[in-house]
Design a protein around this motif. Structure first.
Motif, PDB file in Angstrom:
ATOM      1  N   MET A   1     -10.129  -5.998  -0.501  1.00 55.10           N
ATOM      2  CA  MET A   1      -9.929  -5.986   0.951  1.00 55.10           C
ATOM      3  C   MET A   1      -9.998  -7.386   1.575  1.00 55.10           C
ATOM      4  O   MET A   1      -9.978  -7.533   2.791  1.00 55.10           O
TER       5      MET A   1
ATOM      6  N   ASN B   1      -1.444   5.464   4.322  1.00 56.45           N
ATOM      7  CA  ASN B   1      -1.957   4.392   3.468  1.00 56.45           C
ATOM      8  C   ASN B   1      -3.459   4.174   3.620  1.00 56.45           C
ATOM      9  O   ASN B   1      -3.950   3.039   3.527  1.00 56.45           O
TER      10      ASN B   1
ATOM     11  N   MET C   1     -10.285   3.580   5.634  1.00 52.08           N
ATOM     12  CA  MET C   1     -10.838   4.087   4.386  1.00 52.08           C
ATOM     13  C   MET C   1     -10.767   5.604   4.300  1.00 52.08           C
ATOM     14  O   MET C   1     -11.040   6.303   5.271  1.00 52.08           O
TER      15      MET C   1
ATOM     16  N   HIS D   1     -14.078  -3.683  -4.549  1.00 53.16           N
ATOM     17  CA  HIS D   1     -13.442  -3.203  -3.322  1.00 53.16           C
ATOM     18  C   HIS D   1     -13.459  -4.261  -2.224  1.00 53.16           C
ATOM     19  O   HIS D   1     -12.500  -4.385  -1.456  1.00 53.16           O
TER      20      HIS D   1
ATOM     21  N   LEU E   1       0.865  -1.178   0.000  1.00 51.97           N
ATOM     22  CA  LEU E   1       0.000   0.000   0.000  1.00 51.97           C
ATOM     23  C   LEU E   1       0.901   1.227   0.000  1.00 51.97           C
ATOM     24  O   LEU E   1       1.778   1.357   0.855  1.00 51.97           O
TER      25      LEU E   1
ATOM     26  N   LEU F   1      -7.283   0.286  -4.137  1.00 47.91           N
ATOM     27  CA  LEU F   1      -8.127  -0.904  -4.165  1.00 47.91           C
ATOM     28  C   LEU F   1      -8.068  -1.614  -5.514  1.00 47.91           C
ATOM     29  O   LEU F   1      -8.011  -2.845  -5.565  1.00 47.91           O
TER      30      LEU F   1
ATOM     31  N   CYS G   1      -2.062   0.559   7.287  1.00 50.86           N
ATOM     32  CA  CYS G   1      -3.251   1.167   6.693  1.00 50.86           C
ATOM     33  C   CYS G   1      -4.108   1.770   7.792  1.00 50.86           C
ATOM     34  O   CYS G   1      -4.434   1.091   8.770  1.00 50.86           O
TER      35      CYS G   1
ATOM     36  N   LEU H   1      -7.134   3.867   2.469  1.00 49.45           N
ATOM     37  CA  LEU H   1      -7.575   3.222   1.239  1.00 49.45           C
ATOM     38  C   LEU H   1      -8.171   4.221   0.252  1.00 49.45           C
ATOM     39  O   LEU H   1      -9.017   5.035   0.605  1.00 49.45           O
TER      40      LEU H   1
END
Length: 266
Positions: free
Chosen positions: A96, A27, A66, A92, A20, A34, A63, A29
């Motif tokens: 994930m 990072n 979102m 997506h 990522l 994605l 991460c 999302l």
């Protein structure tokens, strides 16, 4: 190797490394991330020369969850990826690891923040390594939100329910040591060395018979929701054919000849 501006795809021998790459946003999302991540999982499944996957983040975080503005395709160059999402509205969730399980083993290498969507993606990986300063947690309830990436289902199956509920209902952060104590991660290593440890584990996997490795992983997940009797029957269906492969014979020969095996996925 492919990838996008927010997702790097590299090869380390027989290991595919997915990184990522939005370090300035911890990072978080984005749509480019994605799309790249989904493409990476597809590549790993399709390429038989890939025997394992390491999943990590650039900079000082894994991460932070979102980025809703970025997911909408605004301000991050995501506009050109909207057609991919329209063509596959489930993309997506596959990216994930909510609606996709790679057939190759996936090892997570976590540094820094691995929270919200980061912790949700972590639950889709098989083996987990964390730097000692890593932070985990599902913060959604603190914002009046729901952790819809699979955590209310998966977390209680991966760690004791009392710990799963505490993480889900308090929205508090967890240290790497706490995450290891409750079984969310398997290794805690000095900061900055999680990727090296993950690659070390990947090399051990890569040295094993690929057909056997993939069958073992499939059997573990397939039998998880079965009764013991059903699971044992399913294990035989997956396991016996492995003994008839050329790789199994090569493994026995290599052991007898005291040399490393040369597996051919056959």
């Amino acid at each position: 190797m492919g990838g996008t501006e927010h997702l790097d795809i590299q090869r380390e021998g027989a290991t595919l490394v997915l990184t990522l790459n939005r370090p300035e946003a911890k990072n978080a999302l984005s749509l480019p991330m994605l799309v790249g991540l989904y493409d990476g999982w597809v590549e790993a499944d399709a390429d038989d020369s890939i025997r394992s996957v390491v999943f990590t983040g650039a900079g000082d975080s894994f991460c932070a969850g979102m980025d809703l503005k970025a997911l909408a395709g605004r301000s991050t160059g995501g506009e050109r990826y909207r057609d991919r999402l329209k063509a596959d509205p489930d993309l997506h969730w596959k990216a994930m690891l909510r609606h996709h399980r790679p057939r190759k083993p996936v090892i997570a290498a976590v540094e820094g923040y691995c929270v919200a969507g980061g912790t949700e993606m972590l639950q889709g990986t098989d083996i987990r390594v964390a730097g000692e300063s890593a932070t985990f947690g599902l913060f959604e309830v603190k914002r009046g939100l729901f952790p819809i990436g699979g955590s209310t289902v998966r977390l209680q199956r991966q760690i004791p329910r009392t710990h799963a509920l505490e993480m889900l209902l308090t929205g508090r952060p967890y240290t790497a040591r706490e995450a290891a104590d409750i079984g969310l991660v398997g290794h805690v290593v000095p900061d900055g060395t999680a990727l090296a440890k993950a690659l070390e584990i990947a090399e051990l996997i890569n040295a094993c018979g690929p057909l056997a490795v993939e069958a073992v992983k499939a059997s573990v997940y397939e039998s998880a929701e079965m009764t013991e009797t059903e699971g044992l029957a399913a294990e035989l269906k997956r396991g016996w054919p492995i003994f008839d492969t050329a790789d199994a014979k090569e493994g026995a020969r290599a052991f007898a000849e005291k040399r490393p095996p040369d597996f051919k996925r056959a």
